[in-house]
Design an enzyme around this catalytic site. Structure first.
Site, PDB file in Angstrom:
ATOM      1  CG  ASP A  44      -2.068  -0.986   1.100  1.00  0.00           C
ATOM      2  OD1 ASP A  44      -2.261  -1.530   0.000  1.00  0.00           O
ATOM      3  OD2 ASP A  44      -2.766  -1.219   2.107  1.00  0.00           O
ATOM      4  CB  THR A  72     -46.291 -25.283  27.039  1.00  0.00           C
ATOM      5  OG1 THR A  72     -45.108 -25.189  26.241  1.00  0.00           O
ATOM      6  CG2 THR A  72     -47.402 -24.496  26.375  1.00  0.00           C
ATOM      7  CG  ASP A  75     -53.893 -32.465  24.382  1.00  0.00           C
ATOM      8  OD1 ASP A  75     -52.788 -32.441  23.813  1.00  0.00           O
ATOM      9  OD2 ASP A  75     -54.199 -31.711  25.336  1.00  0.00           O
ATOM     10  CB  THR A  80     -54.161 -27.550  22.912  1.00  0.00           C
ATOM     11  OG1 THR A  80     -55.264 -26.621  22.835  1.00  0.00           O
ATOM     12  CG2 THR A  80     -53.335 -27.456  21.642  1.00  0.00           C
ATOM     13  CG  HIS A 110      -3.842  -8.743   5.271  1.00  0.00           C
ATOM     14  ND1 HIS A 110      -3.115  -7.728   5.852  1.00  0.00           N
ATOM     15  CD2 HIS A 110      -4.634  -8.175   4.337  1.00  0.00           C
ATOM     16  CE1 HIS A 110      -3.442  -6.584   5.279  1.00  0.00           C
ATOM     17  NE2 HIS A 110      -4.372  -6.825   4.356  1.00  0.00           N
TER      18      HIS A 110
END
Length: 582
Positions: A112, A463, A564, A509, A224
């Site tokens: 560079d 849940t 269920d 459910t 690099h």
């Protein structure tokens, strides 16, 4: 390695096109070169160009905009651009004659320096005013090592920002170059990697992730993939931040490193993602970097810029750059000046009167109001149900669930994940324990529902636990305004389960028992609700498709014939209540 590219040979050109298409109103490319320029560059300001090898994005094209760069010259992957391309970029933004001129900001790599330097001299020979500033902020390489010395890394973006803001304000080429050199001399940077880098076109990375625990981390790695100064076992975020910052402090700053960061100094920090470090990790590292600078080194972190600024393509690593702000306050206002560069990330500014770490003092949590005191024994239902009856109901319900645990588990092993029975058992055991121990408030419908919600929250999990908790809490809310309207409270609780859980009746459910029970309770009371719940729960055995829960992943053959378990649990609960009140 796998990359989203078309071909390695065309990847840089296609990157240029992609950036132009992303910012079509502000960016343009220069014909015949991999160069991106800002549209509508004012003729009366110093222009700024930078660049280098591709693969460090967003550097350097991401810094093009008002208040930063006017253009970026892109080389190949990790390769310096050619003299021809750099000169073409200078010509595009710098007329012959006595104009404001052009400043090249270059990272300190041999390729560079030589290529940009040659282009700078050729441009001057053509009568185009041009200067070059070299940034060498990498503290991994001694300043006097070889002909080049310390490498230029992410601290370069602060030079872009300061020089760009100065040029935007109308400063001359000499003034802009002087400010660029000033800020460059006050920056120290250091990188660390825990993963390699592999650029397009290579089958093997330049740096491979080490299989040895003793070499899991490399400190001082270059952008690099150049070798660092130390390989070590994996360090914690705190340990690696401390090591990086101590190395930067020891390296010093100034032309020859004669200056040292000291207590009371104001600093601007760049925490740079080298390519593949998660935002989660970056957040933890931000905390550690600021904490060490302010608590241990006693510096004032007035600004911190966090993000991907100068990457090493896909390297899992970070770098830290620390800029000691000057006492004359020349640099700070330029860091804060506005820019339209798309990759620039602004920083909230703090000072020593209100250090950044003070923000960790939390806002005090707002706690729930104290529960109302339990009222007299018959107040729960205005004489319709006594506290003793409510206790009898809860014991009956809990014992019924405990007796059904093995059956619930059996059903759930077929159509779920096998934990329904034990989950319901945990909730029933907790409630029964609180009833027997006298800790569950039975004398008030609101505090009773809230107590039941707390009990299932603490014990059940999963849940089912959160759905029962939602139902009880919604019932409590309704009962606060209508203390004796248990039917409306139950119906509202069921509606809450549907709204927050996202399921409906027919989804296979617990709602296949809850919904018909709520509908029936309004006209037939608890006996009708229990009957409807049992019918609804039994109907789930005939449902061949589940629309929610773990059953959603099962085939018709696996579902058919098994009810269920959540719906059956609801039916058991309501049946037990109905038995007591019969």
């Amino acid at each position: 390695m796998k990359h989203f590219i078309n071909s390695p040979e065309s990847s840089v050109q296609e990157l240029v096109d992609g950036l132009i298409l992303t910012y079509p109103k502000t960016l343009q490319k220069l014909a015949n070169h991999d160069i991106i320029l800002k549209r509508d560059i004012p003729a009366n300001k110093v222009t700024l160009l930078s660049g280098g090898g591709s693969g460090h994005e967003p550097s350097h094209a991401g810094w093009i905009g008002e208040g930063m760069l006017d253009g970026a010259i892109l080389g190949g992957m990790f390769a310096s651009p050619s003299v021809k391309s750099i000169l073409a970029g200078i010509r595009a933004v710098t007329p012959v004659g006595d104009g404001p001129g052009c400043l090249l900001i270059v990272k300190n790599y041999t390729g560079d320096r030589l290529n940009f330097g040659m282009a700078c001299e050729l441009a001057n020979a053509e009568g185009r005013k041009c200067k070059m500033v070299v940034v060498a902020d990498d503290c991994a390489v001694p300043r006097n090592k070889g002909a080049t010395g310390a490498r230029g890394v992410c601290g370069t973006i602060l030079v872009h920002k300061v020089a760009g803001a100065a040029a935007q304000s109308g400063a001359s080429l000499t003034e802009v170059a002087e400010l660029a050199n000033l800020v460059a001399s006050r920056i120290g940077s250091l990188g660390v990697s825990i993963g390699g880098v592999c650029i397009p076109g290579q089958s093997q990375g330049r740096v491979e992730e080490s299989s040895s625990e003793d070499c899991a981390m490399e400190l001082g790695i270059g952008i690099h993939g150049e070798a660092g100064i130390l390989k070590s076992p994996l360090l914690s975020a705190m340990e690696v931040s401390t090591k990086i910052l101590n190395t930067i402090v020891d390296f010093g700053y100034g032309k020859d490193g004669e200056l040292r960061l000291k207590a009371g100094d104001n600093v601007a920090v760049v925490l740079n993602n080298l390519g593949a470090t998660s935002a989660f990790e970056m957040g933890i590292l931000s905390k550690e970097v600021v904490s060490y600078l302010e608590s241990t080194l006693k510096c004032n972190v007035t600004r911190i810029y966090t993000g991907a600024f100068m990457t090493s393509f896909d390297m899992h690593g970070i770098s830290v750059s620390v800029c000691c702000l000057d006492e004359d306050n020349r640099v700070a206002p330029l860091l804060d000046a506005a820019t339209t560069a798309p990759a620039w990330a602004t920083s909230e500014v703090t000072d020593k009167s209100s250090p950044r770490s003070a923000a960790l003092a939390p806002l005090e949590e707002v706690t729930a109001p104290e529960s109302a005191d339990d009222v007299a024994s018959n107040a729960a239902t205005d004489g319709k149900l006594s506290v003793d009856t409510i206790g009898q109901i809860l014991r009956k319900v809990c014992n019924a669930i405990l007796e059904a645990e093995s059956k619930l588990t059996e059903w759930d092993l077929i159509v779920g994940d096998g934990d329904c029975g034990i989950t319901m058992k945990r909730g029933a055991s907790e409630i029964l324990s609180q009833v027997d121990g006298g800790s569950l408030p039975l004398g008030n419908p609101v505090t009773l529902c809230l107590g039941l919600a707390d009990a299932v929250s603490q014990s059940m999990g999963g849940t089912s636990g959160i759905l029962f908790e939602l139902c009880f809490r919604k019932m409590a809310s309704v009962l606060k305004s209508s203390p004796l309207d248990f039917t409306s409270a139950f119906q509202s609780g069921v509606d809450a389960v549907m709204f927050y859980g996202g399921a409906k009746a027919g989804y296979r459910t617990m709602l296949d028992a809850l919904v018909p029970a709520a509908d029936a309770m309004g006209t037939g009371g608890i006996a009708a609700a229990a009957s409807a719940a049992n019918e609804g729960a039994d109907s789930t055995a005939k449902m061949k498709v589940a629309m929610a829960g773990r059953s959603n992943y099962l085939s018709e053959d696996q579902l058919e014939g098994t009810p269920d378990p959540g719906a059956k649990a609801v039916a058991i609960i309501l049946s037990a209540i109905a038995d007591v009140l019969a």
